[in-house]
Design a protein around this motif. Structure first.
Motif, PDB file in Angstrom:
ATOM      1  N   GLY A 300      44.895  25.815  54.579  1.00 45.29           N
ATOM      2  CA  GLY A 300      44.668  27.131  55.161  1.00 45.29           C
ATOM      3  C   GLY A 300      43.469  27.857  54.586  1.00 45.29           C
ATOM      4  N   ALA A 301      42.511  27.119  54.041  1.00 46.22           N
ATOM      5  CA  ALA A 301      41.245  27.679  53.555  1.00 46.22           C
ATOM      6  C   ALA A 301      41.424  28.700  52.436  1.00 46.22           C
ATOM      7  CB  ALA A 301      40.460  28.306  54.709  1.00 46.22           C
ATOM      8  N   ALA A 302      42.429  28.486  51.572  1.00 44.25           N
ATOM      9  CA  ALA A 302      42.617  29.406  50.450  1.00 44.25           C
ATOM     10  C   ALA A 302      41.696  29.081  49.285  1.00 44.25           C
ATOM     11  CB  ALA A 302      44.072  29.365  49.982  1.00 44.25           C
ATOM     12  N   ILE A 303      41.212  27.865  49.203  1.00 43.51           N
ATOM     13  CA  ILE A 303      40.366  27.456  48.081  1.00 43.51           C
ATOM     14  C   ILE A 303      38.988  28.107  48.200  1.00 43.51           C
ATOM     15  CG2 ILE A 303      39.174  25.477  47.045  1.00 43.51           C
ATOM     16  CD1 ILE A 303      41.604  23.786  47.771  1.00 43.51           C
ATOM     17  N   LYS A 304      38.460  28.540  47.058  1.00 38.96           N
ATOM     18  CA  LYS A 304      37.096  29.095  47.059  1.00 38.96           C
ATOM     19  C   LYS A 304      36.121  27.927  47.156  1.00 38.96           C
ATOM     20  CE  LYS A 304      34.047  32.376  44.705  1.00 38.96           C
ATOM     21  NZ  LYS A 304      33.839  33.219  45.916  1.00 38.96           N
ATOM     22  N   ALA A 305      35.328  27.923  48.229  1.00 39.64           N
ATOM     23  CA  ALA A 305      34.527  26.752  48.572  1.00 39.64           C
ATOM     24  C   ALA A 305      33.506  26.377  47.509  1.00 39.64           C
ATOM     25  CB  ALA A 305      33.825  26.994  49.906  1.00 39.64           C
ATOM     26  N   SER A 306      32.948  27.349  46.799  1.00 39.84           N
ATOM     27  CA  SER A 306      31.857  27.055  45.869  1.00 39.84           C
ATOM     28  C   SER A 306      32.327  26.596  44.493  1.00 39.84           C
ATOM     29  CB  SER A 306      30.963  28.289  45.697  1.00 39.84           C
ATOM     30  OG  SER A 306      31.709  29.363  45.160  1.00 39.84           O
ATOM     31  N   THR A 307      33.631  26.734  44.203  1.00 40.13           N
ATOM     32  CA  THR A 307      34.110  26.378  42.862  1.00 40.13           C
ATOM     33  C   THR A 307      35.362  25.511  42.859  1.00 40.13           C
ATOM     34  OG1 THR A 307      35.525  28.345  42.698  1.00 40.13           O
ATOM     35  CG2 THR A 307      33.239  28.559  41.928  1.00 40.13           C
ATOM     36  N   GLY A 308      36.123  25.515  43.933  1.00 37.45           N
ATOM     37  CA  GLY A 308      37.376  24.777  43.949  1.00 37.45           C
ATOM     38  C   GLY A 308      38.545  25.525  43.346  1.00 37.45           C
ATOM     39  N   TYR A 309      38.330  26.762  42.866  1.00 34.46           N
ATOM     40  CA  TYR A 309      39.449  27.536  42.320  1.00 34.46           C
ATOM     41  C   TYR A 309      40.413  27.908  43.443  1.00 34.46           C
ATOM     42  CZ  TYR A 309      38.007  28.128  37.465  1.00 34.46           C
ATOM     43  OH  TYR A 309      37.707  27.910  36.146  1.00 34.46           O
ATOM     44  N   ALA A 310      41.718  27.797  43.160  1.00 37.54           N
ATOM     45  CA  ALA A 310      42.692  27.965  44.229  1.00 37.54           C
ATOM     46  C   ALA A 310      43.872  28.858  43.880  1.00 37.54           C
ATOM     47  CB  ALA A 310      43.224  26.589  44.654  1.00 37.54           C
ATOM     48  N   PHE A 311      44.385  28.806  42.655  1.00 39.39           N
ATOM     49  CA  PHE A 311      45.690  29.388  42.357  1.00 39.39           C
ATOM     50  C   PHE A 311      45.762  30.869  42.705  1.00 39.39           C
ATOM     51  CE2 PHE A 311      49.005  31.210  39.627  1.00 39.39           C
ATOM     52  CZ  PHE A 311      50.066  30.368  39.925  1.00 39.39           C
ATOM     53  N   GLN A 312      44.800  31.661  42.248  1.00 41.21           N
ATOM     54  CA  GLN A 312      44.872  33.099  42.479  1.00 41.21           C
ATOM     55  C   GLN A 312      44.710  33.437  43.959  1.00 41.21           C
ATOM     56  OE1 GLN A 312      40.680  33.204  40.390  1.00 41.21           O
ATOM     57  NE2 GLN A 312      41.326  35.296  40.760  1.00 41.21           N
ATOM     58  N   PHE A 313      43.935  32.622  44.700  1.00 45.92           N
ATOM     59  CA  PHE A 313      43.752  32.870  46.127  1.00 45.92           C
ATOM     60  C   PHE A 313      45.002  32.485  46.921  1.00 45.92           C
ATOM     61  CE2 PHE A 313      39.395  32.143  44.500  1.00 45.92           C
ATOM     62  CZ  PHE A 313      38.907  33.421  44.723  1.00 45.92           C
ATOM     63  N   ILE A 314      45.681  31.438  46.490  1.00 47.35           N
ATOM     64  CA  ILE A 314      46.944  31.064  47.124  1.00 47.35           C
ATOM     65  C   ILE A 314      47.964  32.178  46.944  1.00 47.35           C
ATOM     66  CG2 ILE A 314      48.930  29.505  46.933  1.00 47.35           C
ATOM     67  CD1 ILE A 314      46.912  27.240  46.399  1.00 47.35           C
ATOM     68  N   GLN A 315      47.996  32.779  45.753  1.00 48.22           N
ATOM     69  CA  GLN A 315      48.933  33.885  45.523  1.00 48.22           C
ATOM     70  C   GLN A 315      48.625  35.053  46.452  1.00 48.22           C
ATOM     71  OE1 GLN A 315      51.464  32.975  43.561  1.00 48.22           O
ATOM     72  NE2 GLN A 315      50.196  31.140  43.454  1.00 48.22           N
ATOM     73  N   GLU A 316      47.360  35.377  46.588  1.00 43.80           N
ATOM     74  CA  GLU A 316      46.958  36.480  47.460  1.00 43.80           C
ATOM     75  C   GLU A 316      47.335  36.177  48.910  1.00 43.80           C
ATOM     76  OE1 GLU A 316      42.870  38.811  48.867  1.00 43.80           O
ATOM     77  OE2 GLU A 316      42.820  37.445  47.140  1.00 43.80           O
TER      78      GLU A 316
END
Length: 411
Positions: A300-316
């Motif tokens: 669902g495109a929650a991952i930040k494309a430029s870094t691969g960071y995901a956890f905090q965006f998944i929570q949001e």
């Protein structure tokens, strides 16, 4: 996922179906359990196995008390960045850099959910998810030997398993041939292998997280070692690469062996845990769905494309979905703003087309900015002035042509 018009008349019906009990699926389940107005809703969670392992580590920066503060394994208030001729330590204040182990997260959410009579579990491999016509549109989830209907279905199921790297490579190749050769958004992987090492004698400064050490083989792309000390004798050490193709498992191990031997000469250690994975870094849409089927997490495109960071965006993303369900309004899963998506696209373009080495990009960004400013930028909470400050860290001759290319691609 597909469209259909038949309904399995024997299928049980639920208010919500969560397809996939990984980080995204269980995060959504957590927030549903926290909602006083949704607490009686019937929920079905489907996954191929609920016997979870410690398959990943999530790290994120946080200014506040997180929803999973009780699961935080460790935290750091100082990070360091290393490259050839460059070594810098930075305070993270007002942020803290936090670590949660996958197994602790899975066990915590599942143990709470299994005590709820309105939450049900199905251990199975999903075959299909499709829209069906009843008195109103529902979604039907099918698995071998069974099916269920849901008023809403939330799926995080990528068409490969994150630890099956050969399959991940085939998937990205398919997307690249279909999308990027047609002047669309690039696709690269953040792929990695990490190990928790236990030394016999103290060797780590437990107060500093080594966020990026670029003094490793770059594999013709961007690569760094990631070192998170759990105490003075133990740390997670992870070899991470941003590139189009993943490596054979032995190649990660070879670099890890050399790095540890060079960093801690003569010191003996044991490996107490291994983890391996691949995270898509792209703005290509990985799935096309429509109500009442919604994608979450990486799908669902929650991952930040430029870094691969995901956890905090998944929570949001999951918190937003639950808030929308509470209000009875249409579900919107998008969490990355247009402005930050543009910056991600530019950085991804530079990395994908090798306009500047990744080591040089991140060295410049961290050399010219406070860690807190960088963290705000990477977590999409920065102001426009802070964004400009970050982008000015890169040479205009690199940033401006990349920005124009991205704008033309989107036109």
């Amino acid at each position: 996922m597909s469209n259909a018009t038949h309904t399995n008349t024997h299928a049980a019906s639920y208010d919500y179906i969560i397809a996939g009990a990984g980080g995204a699926g269980l995060s959504l389940l957590h927030y549903l359990m926290q909602s006083s107005s949704l607490v009686t809703k019937s929920i079905l969670v489907i996954d191929k196995s609920f016997q979870k392992t410690n398959d990943r580590t999530w790290c994120f920066w946080d200014e506040n008390i997180s929803a999973f503060e009780n699961l935080v394994k460790n935290r750091w208030d100082t990070i360091s960045i290393h490259a050839e001729g460059f070594d810098k330590e930075l305070s993270t204040a007002p942020f803290a850099y936090k670590m949660i182990q996958g197994i602790d997260f899975y066990n915590d959410v599942l143990s709470k959910a299994k005590s709820k009579t309105n939450i049900h579990f199905q251990e199975a491999t999903i075959i299909d998810i499709k829209i069906v016509e009843t008195t109103y549109k529902k979604a039907q989830v099918e698995w071998e030997g069974g099916a269920a209907l849901g008023d809403y279905v939330f799926s995080s199921l990528l068409p490969f398993q994150m630890n099956q790297l050969a399959t991940a490579t085939a998937y990205s190749t398919s997307l690249q041939s279909e999308k990027t050769l047609n002047n669309k958004a690039p696709f690269i992987w953040q792929h990695f292998k990490g190990r928790v090492v236990q030394f016999e004698t103290p060797v780590f400064n437990k107060s500093i997280a080594k966020l990026m050490d670029f003094n490793v083989p770059q594999q013709g792309a961007t690569a760094f070692m990631y070192q998170l000390p759990l105490n003075e004798k133990q740390a997670l050490v992870e070899y991470t690469i941003f590139s189009e193709d993943v490596l054979a498992i032995a190649e990660y191990d070879k670099v890890l062996d050399v790095y540890l031997a060079k960093a801690f000469p003569g010191a003996s250690y044991t490996i107490t845990h291994d983890e391996i994975g691949a995270i898509p870094m792209t703005q290509i849409q990985l799935a096309t769905t429509k109500a009442p089927i919604y994608t979450i997490g990486a799908l669902g495109a929650a991952i930040k494309a430029s870094t691969g960071y995901a956890f905090q965006f998944i929570q949001e993303q999951c918190k937003n979905i639950v808030a929308q369900l509470e209000k009875g309004i249409p579900i919107q899963t998008k969490i990355h703003t247009t402005r930050h998506q543009f910056y991600d696209a530019v950085l991804l373009h530079i990395l994908f087309h090798h306009k500047m080495e990744g080591a040089e990009i991140f060295k410049r960004i961290f050399a010219k900015n406070k860690a807190a400013t960088v963290f705000k930028f990477l977590s999409n909470t920065s102001s426009i002035l802070e964004d400009i400050q970050i982008m000015r860290s890169l040479p205009t001759s690199i940033f401006l042509p990349a920005a124009i290319k991205v704008l033309l691609r989107r036109a």
